[in-house]
Design a protein around this motif. Structure first.
Motif, short mmCIF file in Angstrom:
data_model
loop_
_atom_site.label_atom_id
_atom_site.label_comp_id
_atom_site.label_asym_id
_atom_site.label_seq_id
_atom_site.Cartn_x
_atom_site.Cartn_y
_atom_site.Cartn_z
N LEU A 19 11.72 -2.81 49.36
CA LEU A 19 12.43 -4.28 49.06
C LEU A 19 14.03 -4.06 49.46
CD1 LEU A 19 12.73 -7.04 47.92
CD2 LEU A 19 13.60 -5.92 45.66
N ARG A 20 14.27 -4.60 50.75
CA ARG A 20 15.47 -4.49 51.37
C ARG A 20 16.38 -5.86 51.14
NH1 ARG A 20 15.35 -1.67 56.72
NH2 ARG A 20 14.91 0.22 55.47
N GLY A 21 17.28 -5.88 50.43
CA GLY A 21 17.99 -6.98 50.17
C GLY A 21 17.07 -7.95 49.38
N SER A 22 16.53 -9.29 49.84
CA SER A 22 15.49 -10.22 49.38
C SER A 22 14.55 -10.05 50.18
CB SER A 22 16.19 -11.23 49.45
OG SER A 22 16.67 -11.84 50.81
N GLN A 23 14.08 -9.24 51.18
CA GLN A 23 12.87 -8.91 52.03
C GLN A 23 12.02 -7.90 51.72
OE1 GLN A 23 13.16 -8.06 56.14
NE2 GLN A 23 12.02 -9.84 56.72
N CYS A 24 10.75 -8.36 51.40
CA CYS A 24 9.54 -7.25 51.21
C CYS A 24 9.49 -6.95 52.59
CB CYS A 24 8.64 -7.97 50.56
SG CYS A 24 6.99 -6.86 50.67
N LEU A 25 9.51 -5.29 52.81
CA LEU A 25 9.26 -4.87 54.03
C LEU A 25 7.57 -4.63 54.35
CD1 LEU A 25 12.02 -2.49 54.65
CD2 LEU A 25 11.97 -4.81 55.30
N GLY A 26 6.80 -5.13 53.56
CA GLY A 26 5.39 -4.92 53.61
C GLY A 26 4.95 -6.27 54.54
N CYS A 27 5.35 -7.47 53.79
CA CYS A 27 5.01 -8.75 54.52
C CYS A 27 5.98 -9.53 55.29
CB CYS A 27 4.44 -9.71 53.42
SG CYS A 27 5.36 -10.18 52.03
N HIS A 28 7.16 -8.93 55.13
CA HIS A 28 8.27 -9.36 55.66
C HIS A 28 8.97 -10.83 55.32
CE1 HIS A 28 8.38 -5.70 58.40
NE2 HIS A 28 7.18 -6.14 58.47
N MET A 29 8.14 -11.17 54.19
CA MET A 29 8.81 -12.38 53.44
C MET A 29 9.84 -12.33 52.82
SD MET A 29 6.67 -14.76 54.67
CE MET A 29 6.96 -16.10 53.62
N THR A 30 11.04 -13.32 52.53
CA THR A 30 12.04 -13.30 51.87
C THR A 30 11.53 -13.84 50.43
OG1 THR A 30 13.67 -13.75 53.84
CG2 THR A 30 14.20 -14.46 51.51
N LEU A 31 11.96 -12.91 49.30
CA LEU A 31 11.82 -13.54 48.08
C LEU A 31 12.54 -14.66 47.43
CD1 LEU A 31 9.93 -10.63 48.37
CD2 LEU A 31 10.43 -10.28 46.17
N ASN A 32 11.89 -15.53 46.76
CA ASN A 32 13.01 -16.50 46.24
C ASN A 32 14.15 -15.86 45.20
OD1 ASN A 32 11.94 -16.79 43.58
ND2 ASN A 32 10.42 -17.50 44.83
N PRO A 33 15.07 -16.61 45.11
CA PRO A 33 16.12 -16.30 44.04
C PRO A 33 15.56 -15.84 42.50
CG PRO A 33 16.96 -17.90 45.34
CD PRO A 33 15.67 -17.90 45.56
N ALA A 34 14.52 -16.65 42.19
CA ALA A 34 13.89 -16.32 40.66
C ALA A 34 13.14 -15.26 40.78
CB ALA A 34 13.17 -17.71 40.44
N ASP A 35 12.36 -14.96 41.87
CA ASP A 35 11.56 -13.56 41.84
C ASP A 35 12.75 -12.16 42.00
OD1 ASP A 35 9.06 -14.80 41.66
OD2 ASP A 35 8.91 -14.87 43.99
N LEU A 36 13.70 -12.55 42.62
CA LEU A 36 14.68 -11.59 42.79
C LEU A 36 15.28 -11.20 41.25
CD1 LEU A 36 16.11 -12.35 46.32
CD2 LEU A 36 14.78 -10.33 45.70
N ARG A 37 15.52 -12.23 40.66
CA ARG A 37 16.35 -12.15 39.22
C ARG A 37 15.32 -11.31 38.29
NH1 ARG A 37 18.24 -17.09 40.45
NH2 ARG A 37 16.46 -18.20 39.42
N THR A 38 13.97 -11.76 38.44
CA THR A 38 12.78 -11.09 37.85
C THR A 38 12.93 -9.39 38.00
OG1 THR A 38 11.76 -13.27 37.43
CG2 THR A 38 10.72 -11.02 37.27
N ILE A 39 12.96 -9.18 39.28
CA ILE A 39 12.94 -8.03 39.78
C ILE A 39 14.27 -6.94 39.28
CG2 ILE A 39 12.90 -6.48 41.66
CD1 ILE A 39 11.04 -8.69 43.05
N ALA A 40 15.17 -7.66 39.39
CA ALA A 40 16.53 -7.05 39.05
C ALA A 40 16.48 -6.84 37.48
CB ALA A 40 17.70 -8.00 39.23
N SER A 41 16.02 -7.49 36.68
CA SER A 41 16.02 -7.61 35.45
C SER A 41 14.90 -6.35 34.79
CB SER A 41 15.99 -8.86 34.70
OG SER A 41 14.67 -9.37 34.76
N ALA A 42 13.92 -6.38 35.74
CA ALA A 42 12.80 -5.13 35.15
C ALA A 42 13.50 -3.87 35.02
CB ALA A 42 11.76 -5.28 36.16
N ALA A 43 12.67 -3.19 34.07
CA ALA A 43 13.12 -1.94 33.58
C ALA A 43 13.07 -0.74 35.13
CB ALA A 43 12.24 -1.34 32.59
#
Length: 63
Positions: A19-43
């Motif tokens: 995960l580089r910035g907001s982009q998945c380097l597997g599919c090269h899609m930009t993740l939305n802000p809600a998904d990024l918040r969920t990821i950031a708050s994960a253990a």
């Protein structure tokens, strides 16, 4: 490991992606802000996945 192996088989040999910035380097899609918040708050040891392609996301460790 079982999840990784399953995803690797499904995605042509790549079951995890950085995960580089907001982009998945597997599919090269930009993740939305809600998904990024969920990821950031994960253990730090939680397995998080890209909502677009399903690959396991490798997050940058905090320094």
């Amino acid at each position: 490991m079982a999840l990784y192996e399953k995803l690797r088989d499904q995605h042509g040999g790549v079951g995890a992606a950085a995960l580089r910035g907001s982009q998945c380097l597997g599919c090269h899609m930009t993740l939305n802000p809600a998904d990024l918040r969920t990821i950031a708050s994960a253990a730090p040891d939680a397995v998080v996945r890209c909502e677009e392609c399903g690959r396991i996301l490798v997050r940058k460790a905090d320094a």
